[in-house]
Design a protein around this motif. Structure first.
Motif, PDB file in Angstrom:
ATOM      1  N   GLN A 112       0.764  -1.066   0.061  1.00 41.31           N
ATOM      2  CA  GLN A 112      -0.113  -0.164   0.051  1.00 41.31           C
ATOM      3  C   GLN A 112       0.896   1.380  -0.069  1.00 41.31           C
ATOM      4  O   GLN A 112       0.422   2.558  -0.479  1.00 41.31           O
ATOM      5  CB  GLN A 112      -0.907   0.075   1.372  1.00 41.31           C
ATOM      6  N   LEU A 113       2.129   1.088   0.370  1.00 44.14           N
ATOM      7  CA  LEU A 113       3.168   2.229   0.609  1.00 44.14           C
ATOM      8  C   LEU A 113       3.881   2.403  -0.378  1.00 44.14           C
ATOM      9  O   LEU A 113       5.346   2.815  -0.541  1.00 44.14           O
ATOM     10  CB  LEU A 113       3.694   2.381   1.891  1.00 44.14           C
ATOM     11  N   VAL A 114       3.621   1.556  -1.638  1.00 40.40           N
ATOM     12  CA  VAL A 114       4.614   1.210  -2.621  1.00 40.40           C
ATOM     13  C   VAL A 114       5.289   2.540  -3.379  1.00 40.40           C
ATOM     14  O   VAL A 114       6.061   2.531  -3.749  1.00 40.40           O
ATOM     15  CB  VAL A 114       3.980   0.619  -3.764  1.00 40.40           C
ATOM     16  N   ASP A 115       4.489   3.758  -3.123  1.00 40.22           N
ATOM     17  CA  ASP A 115       4.842   4.920  -3.618  1.00 40.22           C
ATOM     18  C   ASP A 115       6.243   5.459  -3.028  1.00 40.22           C
ATOM     19  O   ASP A 115       7.031   5.907  -3.532  1.00 40.22           O
ATOM     20  CB  ASP A 115       3.985   6.159  -3.641  1.00 40.22           C
TER      21      ASP A 115
ATOM     22  N   GLU B 170       7.496  -2.548  13.897  1.00 39.93           N
ATOM     23  CA  GLU B 170       8.092  -1.439  14.908  1.00 39.93           C
ATOM     24  C   GLU B 170       7.455  -0.127  14.545  1.00 39.93           C
ATOM     25  O   GLU B 170       7.157   0.738  15.633  1.00 39.93           O
ATOM     26  CB  GLU B 170       9.580  -1.262  14.602  1.00 39.93           C
ATOM     27  N   CYS B 171       7.311   0.418  13.351  1.00 42.33           N
ATOM     28  CA  CYS B 171       6.522   1.858  13.115  1.00 42.33           C
ATOM     29  C   CYS B 171       5.172   1.647  13.487  1.00 42.33           C
ATOM     30  O   CYS B 171       4.525   2.621  13.910  1.00 42.33           O
ATOM     31  CB  CYS B 171       6.679   1.889  11.441  1.00 42.33           C
ATOM     32  N   ILE B 172       4.479   0.511  13.124  1.00 37.11           N
ATOM     33  CA  ILE B 172       3.158   0.388  13.564  1.00 37.11           C
ATOM     34  C   ILE B 172       2.773   0.605  15.091  1.00 37.11           C
ATOM     35  O   ILE B 172       1.899   1.164  15.760  1.00 37.11           O
ATOM     36  CB  ILE B 172       2.438  -1.050  13.266  1.00 37.11           C
ATOM     37  N   GLN B 173       3.874  -0.037  15.799  1.00 35.56           N
ATOM     38  CA  GLN B 173       3.986   0.174  17.429  1.00 35.56           C
ATOM     39  C   GLN B 173       4.038   1.427  17.735  1.00 35.56           C
ATOM     40  O   GLN B 173       3.588   1.974  18.894  1.00 35.56           O
ATOM     41  CB  GLN B 173       4.783  -0.945  18.184  1.00 35.56           C
TER      42      GLN B 173
ATOM     43  N   VAL C  44       6.367   8.116   6.726  1.00 40.13           N
ATOM     44  CA  VAL C  44       7.439   8.891   7.254  1.00 40.13           C
ATOM     45  C   VAL C  44       8.296   7.994   8.144  1.00 40.13           C
ATOM     46  O   VAL C  44       9.558   8.052   7.962  1.00 40.13           O
ATOM     47  CB  VAL C  44       6.933  10.082   8.307  1.00 40.13           C
ATOM     48  N   CYS C  45       7.855   7.220   8.903  1.00 34.73           N
ATOM     49  CA  CYS C  45       8.488   6.122   9.811  1.00 34.73           C
ATOM     50  C   CYS C  45       9.360   5.317   8.916  1.00 34.73           C
ATOM     51  O   CYS C  45      10.662   5.156   9.139  1.00 34.73           O
ATOM     52  CB  CYS C  45       7.643   5.660  10.834  1.00 34.73           C
ATOM     53  N   MET C  46       8.917   4.827   7.698  1.00 32.15           N
ATOM     54  CA  MET C  46       9.472   4.015   7.238  1.00 32.15           C
ATOM     55  C   MET C  46      10.630   4.454   6.215  1.00 32.15           C
ATOM     56  O   MET C  46      11.566   3.950   5.893  1.00 32.15           O
ATOM     57  CB  MET C  46       8.378   3.021   5.922  1.00 32.15           C
ATOM     58  N   ASN C  47      10.345   5.680   5.893  1.00 31.60           N
ATOM     59  CA  ASN C  47      11.475   6.363   5.165  1.00 31.60           C
ATOM     60  C   ASN C  47      12.484   6.886   5.847  1.00 31.60           C
ATOM     61  O   ASN C  47      13.720   6.737   5.351  1.00 31.60           O
ATOM     62  CB  ASN C  47      10.773   7.655   4.676  1.00 31.60           C
ATOM     63  N   LYS C  48      12.268   7.036   7.205  1.00 32.90           N
ATOM     64  CA  LYS C  48      13.439   7.359   8.079  1.00 32.90           C
ATOM     65  C   LYS C  48      14.246   5.987   8.200  1.00 32.90           C
ATOM     66  O   LYS C  48      15.522   6.257   8.193  1.00 32.90           O
ATOM     67  CB  LYS C  48      12.778   7.909   9.519  1.00 32.90           C
ATOM     68  N   LYS C  49      13.660   4.816   8.658  1.00 39.88           N
ATOM     69  CA  LYS C  49      14.229   3.723   8.680  1.00 39.88           C
ATOM     70  C   LYS C  49      15.167   3.126   7.573  1.00 39.88           C
ATOM     71  O   LYS C  49      16.262   2.816   7.507  1.00 39.88           O
ATOM     72  CB  LYS C  49      13.528   2.549   9.040  1.00 39.88           C
TER      73      LYS C  49
ATOM     74  N   GLN D  26      19.194   2.770   7.186  1.00 35.91           N
ATOM     75  CA  GLN D  26      19.780   1.392   6.695  1.00 35.91           C
ATOM     76  C   GLN D  26      20.538   1.879   5.368  1.00 35.91           C
ATOM     77  O   GLN D  26      21.007   0.841   4.788  1.00 35.91           O
ATOM     78  CB  GLN D  26      18.623   0.586   6.607  1.00 35.91           C
ATOM     79  N   GLY D  27      20.236   2.775   4.958  1.00 29.84           N
ATOM     80  CA  GLY D  27      21.068   3.210   3.596  1.00 29.84           C
ATOM     81  C   GLY D  27      20.396   2.610   2.365  1.00 29.84           C
ATOM     82  O   GLY D  27      20.911   2.391   1.281  1.00 29.84           O
ATOM     83  N   ILE D  28      19.085   2.517   2.252  1.00 31.21           N
ATOM     84  CA  ILE D  28      18.210   1.711   1.171  1.00 31.21           C
ATOM     85  C   ILE D  28      17.402   3.077   0.627  1.00 31.21           C
ATOM     86  O   ILE D  28      16.794   3.887   1.187  1.00 31.21           O
ATOM     87  CB  ILE D  28      16.994   1.035   1.862  1.00 31.21           C
ATOM     88  N   LYS D  29      17.842   3.015  -0.749  1.00 32.55           N
ATOM     89  CA  LYS D  29      17.260   4.047  -1.492  1.00 32.55           C
ATOM     90  C   LYS D  29      16.094   3.670  -2.081  1.00 32.55           C
ATOM     91  O   LYS D  29      16.033   2.666  -2.687  1.00 32.55           O
ATOM     92  CB  LYS D  29      18.520   4.674  -2.458  1.00 32.55           C
TER      93      LYS D  29
END
Length: 209
Positions: A125-128, A147-150, A197-202, A206-209
């Motif tokens: 759902q957050l594929v963008d 973790e972000c959901i929590q 926002v949380c996933m982008n930060k994580k 982690q250095g994931i682009k």
């Protein structure tokens, strides 16, 4: 006669290698355009071969059996031939992952399997914001998503869980939460935004682009 036949085979091999080298210099978007606009089956075949391991990996994730996964991989190619003509695809790799996953889920439902939503469904759902590079990267991000959901505020956390994991409608969520429908919808939208926002930060950490 035999020499002529061998020369013809050599000629075809050289043409195929030349075509493959040419294809390798094109982006996925250019290859998709060549197939959509010009019925270039070589472009489609190159894309399929490029992501063959990804398709097979997704099939194995759901079917668990190599033979079923091989059959599923070939079936996905047949689906590609049709759907790539009618869909506006901007990120082929992400789109192919979702297409393969949906094919697998559809086949499992036809076999009477009971399926439940999991954290991977929310990732899609957050594929963008979270483009799947491959099936293994998607799985590695699921832990971060949990973790972000929590970390969500209580109301957002509860509505996200009801909406994605328990497949409740907006009306059902409103009843469960004792709020009006629009309030429940707002909780979900805000929860989804905070998850992004949380996933982008994580991913950045982690250095994931």
């Amino acid at each position: 006669m035999l020499n002529i036949y061998l020369l013809f085979i050599v000629y075809l091999c050289r043409m195929w290698l030349r075509s493959k080298r040419s294809m390798s210099q094109l982006s996925d978007e250019q290859l998709v355009a060549r197939y959509r606009d010009g019925d270039d089956m070589d472009a489609l075949a190159f894309l399929f071969d490029k992501y063959l391991d990804l398709i097979f990996g997704v099939c194995m994730k759901y079917f668990k059996q190599p033979q079923d996964s091989e059959d599923g991989t070939m079936a996905v190619f047949e689906v590609l031939v049709v759907k790539l003509k009618t869909h506006d695809v901007h990120n082929f790799k992400s789109w192919l992952y979702v297409l393969t996953k949906h094919y697998c889920l559809q086949k499992l439902r036809q076999r009477g399997k009971t399926l439940t939503k999991n954290s991977e469904d929310i990732l899609m759902q957050l594929v963008d914001e979270v483009h799947p590079d491959d099936v293994y990267l998607i799985e590695s991000r699921e832990n971060g998503l949990r973790e972000c959901i929590q970390q969500l505020p209580a109301d957002q956390k509860r509505t996200v869980q009801l909406f994605y994991f328990e497949s409740q409608s907006y009306v059902e969520i409103a009843d469960t939460m004792s709020v009006d429908k629009e309030k429940g919808r707002s909780f979900i939208q805000n929860g989804r935004r905070n998850l992004r926002v949380c996933m982008n930060k994580k991913n950045g950490e982690q250095g994931i682009k």
